[in-house]
Design an enzyme around this catalytic site. Sequence first.
Site, PDB file in Angstrom:
ATOM      1  N   LYS A 121     -38.049  68.307  19.874  1.00 34.89           N
ATOM      2  CA  LYS A 121     -38.780  69.558  20.707  1.00 34.89           C
ATOM      3  C   LYS A 121     -38.493  69.713  21.942  1.00 34.89           C
ATOM      4  CE  LYS A 121     -43.449  69.286  21.067  1.00 34.89           C
ATOM      5  NZ  LYS A 121     -44.159  69.769  22.220  1.00 34.89           N
ATOM      6  N   ASP A 139     -43.291  73.459  17.855  1.00 34.01           N
ATOM      7  CA  ASP A 139     -44.279  72.962  18.472  1.00 34.01           C
ATOM      8  C   ASP A 139     -45.579  73.114  17.330  1.00 34.01           C
ATOM      9  OD1 ASP A 139     -45.346  75.141  18.535  1.00 34.01           O
ATOM     10  OD2 ASP A 139     -46.032  75.183  20.663  1.00 34.01           O
TER      11      ASP A 139
END
Length: 217
Positions: A121, A139
């Site tokens: 991420k 996320d």
Amino acid sequence: MLSKKRFLEALAIIFEMFPEAKGELHSKTPFQLLIATILSAQATDKGVNKATPALFSAYPDAKSLAVADISSIESKIKSIGLFHTKAKNIKAAAKMLMEDFDGELPKDKVLLQKLPGVGRKTANVVLGDAYGIPGIAVDTHLDRIAKRLNIVPQKASVLDVEKTLMRYIPEEKWVTAHHHLIFFGRYHCTAKNPNCENCPVLSYCKFGQERLGGFDA
Ligand code: SF4
């Protein structure tokens, strides 16, 4: 499951809802964006933005952070959750950047993930926002929205969500879509109180329809 065509219609509406959506972490260089993004894990961007001016004023680049005293780093980020671990990670990341990458951030997802504290991420966020390299950083907001809009099974992994979004969204829109979806999740389709009653994409959202008592789109 919501079709790709219907999802893209919903996404266009989400783009219109938050035309100004962009990354909210403050930074002046790709290195600072990397550090701010590492610090933002399980913390709010607002909280990180409060701490980073002091941190970046003392240690603006990899060279200075790599040799910083760990207790000094901790004192500057102690308002952020998990600050002991994060202080260790950002110092180690700076050190590795100096030793293995000549102090420059690698523009490569795999290499970037070798840095302590950097997962998939974080690598996607940094590459997208610092260098415009296409990627979708999944996320908690993107994961939740993808599941509520029913483009993936409820038990889908983060990687499955990322792959589905990459398949559905044209590559040139990956970076901006990521920001629009985060804004949508942060300010409208929130985890605890999604604003389904006033949601422009309700007719695309099975979760919202069921939540409001079986509204039939
Ligand atoms: S209807 Fe509710 S759950 Fe669905 S996208 Fe809108 S706010 Fe989120």
